[in-house]
Design an enzyme around this catalytic site. Sequence first.
Site, PDB file in Angstrom:
ATOM      1  N   LYS A   1       0.806  -1.226   0.000  1.00 49.25           N
ATOM      2  CA  LYS A   1       0.000   0.000   0.000  1.00 49.25           C
ATOM      3  C   LYS A   1       0.832   1.266   0.000  1.00 49.25           C
ATOM      4  O   LYS A   1       0.440   2.255  -0.628  1.00 49.25           O
ATOM      5  CB  LYS A   1      -0.947  -0.007   1.197  1.00 49.25           C
ATOM      6  CG  LYS A   1      -2.016  -1.064   1.063  1.00 49.25           C
ATOM      7  CD  LYS A   1      -3.088  -0.862   2.094  1.00 49.25           C
ATOM      8  CE  LYS A   1      -4.140  -1.920   1.910  1.00 49.25           C
ATOM      9  NZ  LYS A   1      -5.397  -1.567   2.537  1.00 49.25           N
TER      10      LYS A   1
ATOM     11  N   GLU B   1      -2.767   7.502   7.883  1.00 50.64           N
ATOM     12  CA  GLU B   1      -3.642   8.276   6.995  1.00 50.64           C
ATOM     13  C   GLU B   1      -4.596   9.091   7.842  1.00 50.64           C
ATOM     14  O   GLU B   1      -4.929   8.696   8.961  1.00 50.64           O
ATOM     15  CB  GLU B   1      -4.540   7.311   6.190  1.00 50.64           C
ATOM     16  CG  GLU B   1      -4.067   6.972   4.825  1.00 50.64           C
ATOM     17  CD  GLU B   1      -5.006   6.013   4.112  1.00 50.64           C
ATOM     18  OE1 GLU B   1      -4.502   5.279   3.278  1.00 50.64           O
ATOM     19  OE2 GLU B   1      -6.239   5.986   4.389  1.00 50.64           O
TER      20      GLU B   1
ATOM     21  N   HIS C   1     -15.397  -3.695   7.485  1.00 47.83           N
ATOM     22  CA  HIS C   1     -14.687  -3.475   6.217  1.00 47.83           C
ATOM     23  C   HIS C   1     -14.974  -4.557   5.177  1.00 47.83           C
ATOM     24  O   HIS C   1     -14.276  -4.658   4.174  1.00 47.83           O
ATOM     25  CB  HIS C   1     -13.176  -3.337   6.434  1.00 47.83           C
ATOM     26  CG  HIS C   1     -12.833  -2.347   7.501  1.00 47.83           C
ATOM     27  ND1 HIS C   1     -13.215  -1.025   7.420  1.00 47.83           N
ATOM     28  CD2 HIS C   1     -12.201  -2.486   8.680  1.00 47.83           C
ATOM     29  CE1 HIS C   1     -12.808  -0.396   8.504  1.00 47.83           C
ATOM     30  NE2 HIS C   1     -12.210  -1.253   9.289  1.00 47.83           N
TER      31      HIS C   1
ATOM     32  N   ARG D   1      -7.667  -7.821  -9.798  1.00 48.22           N
ATOM     33  CA  ARG D   1      -8.370  -9.084 -10.082  1.00 48.22           C
ATOM     34  C   ARG D   1      -9.831  -8.754 -10.386  1.00 48.22           C
ATOM     35  O   ARG D   1     -10.241  -7.599 -10.244  1.00 48.22           O
ATOM     36  CB  ARG D   1      -8.338  -9.973  -8.837  1.00 48.22           C
ATOM     37  CG  ARG D   1      -8.863  -9.222  -7.630  1.00 48.22           C
ATOM     38  CD  ARG D   1      -9.044 -10.080  -6.405  1.00 48.22           C
ATOM     39  NE  ARG D   1      -9.032  -9.306  -5.189  1.00 48.22           N
ATOM     40  CZ  ARG D   1     -10.033  -8.614  -4.681  1.00 48.22           C
ATOM     41  NH1 ARG D   1     -11.188  -8.580  -5.330  1.00 48.22           N
ATOM     42  NH2 ARG D   1      -9.917  -7.924  -3.578  1.00 48.22           N
TER      43      ARG D   1
HETATM   44  P1  ADP Z   1      -8.160  -3.429   3.201  1.00 43.46           P
HETATM   45  O1  ADP Z   1      -7.212  -3.573   2.053  1.00 43.46           O
HETATM   46  O2  ADP Z   1      -7.620  -4.016   4.481  1.00 43.46           O
HETATM   47  O3  ADP Z   1      -9.539  -3.858   2.891  1.00 43.46           O
HETATM   48  P2  ADP Z   1      -8.684  -0.619   2.651  1.00 43.46           P
HETATM   49  O4  ADP Z   1      -7.596   0.385   2.599  1.00 43.46           O
HETATM   50  O5  ADP Z   1      -9.251  -1.084   1.340  1.00 43.46           O
HETATM   51  O6  ADP Z   1      -8.200  -1.876   3.532  1.00 43.46           O
HETATM   52  O7  ADP Z   1      -9.861  -0.074   3.522  1.00 43.46           O
HETATM   53  C1  ADP Z   1     -10.953  -0.882   3.877  1.00 43.46           C
HETATM   54  C2  ADP Z   1     -12.111  -0.028   4.381  1.00 43.46           C
HETATM   55  O8  ADP Z   1     -11.691   0.743   5.529  1.00 43.46           O
HETATM   56  C3  ADP Z   1     -12.628   1.001   3.380  1.00 43.46           C
HETATM   57  O9  ADP Z   1     -13.596   0.473   2.510  1.00 43.46           O
HETATM   58  C4  ADP Z   1     -13.222   2.027   4.319  1.00 43.46           C
HETATM   59  O10 ADP Z   1     -14.475   1.533   4.757  1.00 43.46           O
HETATM   60  C5  ADP Z   1     -12.273   2.027   5.520  1.00 43.46           C
HETATM   61  N1  ADP Z   1     -11.192   3.046   5.388  1.00 43.46           N
HETATM   62  C6  ADP Z   1      -9.982   2.875   4.796  1.00 43.46           C
HETATM   63  N2  ADP Z   1      -9.244   4.006   4.855  1.00 43.46           N
HETATM   64  C7  ADP Z   1      -9.976   4.929   5.505  1.00 43.46           C
HETATM   65  C8  ADP Z   1      -9.776   6.302   5.904  1.00 43.46           C
HETATM   66  N3  ADP Z   1      -8.634   6.949   5.649  1.00 43.46           N
HETATM   67  N4  ADP Z   1     -10.760   6.933   6.575  1.00 43.46           N
HETATM   68  C9  ADP Z   1     -11.917   6.289   6.871  1.00 43.46           C
HETATM   69  N5  ADP Z   1     -12.171   4.995   6.536  1.00 43.46           N
HETATM   70  C10 ADP Z   1     -11.231   4.318   5.870  1.00 43.46           C
END
Ligand code: ADP
Length: 499
Positions: free
Chosen positions: A116, A200, A235, A291
């Site tokens: 990431k 973040e 999530h 994917r």
């Molecule tokens: P993973 O790869 O573990 O699934 P992601 O980065 O795709 O993690 O994030 C998964 C979920 O977490 C997102 O769909 C959102 O719901 C929440 N999320 C991720 N980053 C943030 C953020 N900066 N602020 C608020 N919610 C977040």
Amino acid sequence: MFDKILIANRGEIALRVIRAAHELGVKTVAVYSEADRLSPHVLAADEAYCIGPAPSAQSYLRGDVLIDVAKKTGAQAIHPGYGFLSERAPFIQAVRDAGLVFIGPSPDAVTAMGDKTAARSRMIDAGVPVVPGTKEALADSAEARRVAGEIGYPVLLKAAAGGGGKGMRVVQSEDEIERAFDAAGNEALGAFGDGSVYIEKFLEGPRHIEIQLLADRHGTTLHLGERECSIQRRHQKLIEEAPSAVLTPDERSAMGQMAVAAARAVNYEGAGTVECLYQNGEFYFLEMNTRIQVEHPVTELVTGIDLVQWQIRIAAGEKLPWTQDDVRFTGHAIECRITSEDPFNSFLPSTGRIGELTLPSGPGVRWDGGIATGVEVGLSYDPMLAKLIVHAPTRTQAVERMKRALLELRVDGVDTSVPFHLRVMDEADFRAGRLDIKYLEKHEELLAAGPSDEDVRVAALAAALLEEERRQMRTVARPSSAAPSAGASGWRQMGWRAR
Ligand code: ADP
């Protein structure tokens, strides 16, 4: 085009790929674990081979065995589906080294998007907006404290190697940061063998909106619009739709162009998805999934483009026949993930043998399933059994259609998420399209045990029917005590069946 491909997956996605291949005149080789002997994907393929016992590490994750089966059966390409080996660069390389085609992107593209922090850096360089935060992994908790102070609380600590929500911690204030940093690092180390964590800004209640992409190897990269995936639990997505109820055509186009830029930055080929957070007209790159995704059917229904067929065609070297302007969107599509979980008991996994199975049909209804009567549902694999997808001219009609289809569906033998979905279809914020990633936190009543309004309606109907039956029994002078009462448990047996 290939003559024959191997599908390195199981369940609904294996069946989905087999169907796409057969429509292209391509023969299919299925693989299965000992637990999946009776699975529909085994019966649907032209050939099927057992690759080991139930645990995935001994079957669906055995890249060497899969490549061996492909070579022995004369398959020229491997489709990975999603999960399992779909985003493992070393497997993709091994497939290529064996002289086979991997139906998906290059190992380099997968590696570039898999980490990431590396992906964030690349996106920043490509001019793609990312959530404010660090470009690199944090050195220690002191750095975490300093950076969090700069960007302002709340912040989110995330595992660089993350996925599935693991290694993520929301931090509300400075006094929590040290503990959260250690906890996120430890969780990431346990889950991914890499404890790197970055930071973040934590956005309060954004939407999760993602953009579908298709890219060929002749220089065409198209976006196929967005999917709204804000209804999540821990999530994990539960319900997805296309289009999003809020995006304007200009926003769609801006997000689409951003996603195309992200894909071009890694020379992406095949189908992929750029996930974003969206809030008040602003959007931020979250990650790219390299994917096919679970929720791809909603995009297929609104664009009329078969994404899985195009994955295969692109891997065979074909050119996309469209320009961006040719991609048009029609109507509204919604998908509900049908899982073997008890939604009113913390989504506890439910196991058993599938009994009676009645599938919904009729106009605008699609069932992408991987189950059949007699199939054993255990704990070895993901609890997602199937997806129910509907398409209709408007969002309101799609919601009504989904409700109708959910009421037609009957899955005996295990608890399912169906009653949860029925509640959502009736919930006012959902119906109005007022969604964000905190939707379920705001609507705990949807997860509470006990009858919903719909349950009560169905129970009332059942009670009335029983009463009528009793009355008729009395008229023919049979003992009335024979009829069971529609008491407190009546709604549970009768609910969501409406029959
Ligand atoms: P993973 O790869 O573990 O699934 P992601 O980065 O795709 O993690 O994030 C998964 C979920 O977490 C997102 O769909 C959102 O719901 C929440 N999320 C991720 N980053 C943030 C953020 N900066 N602020 C608020 N919610 C977040």
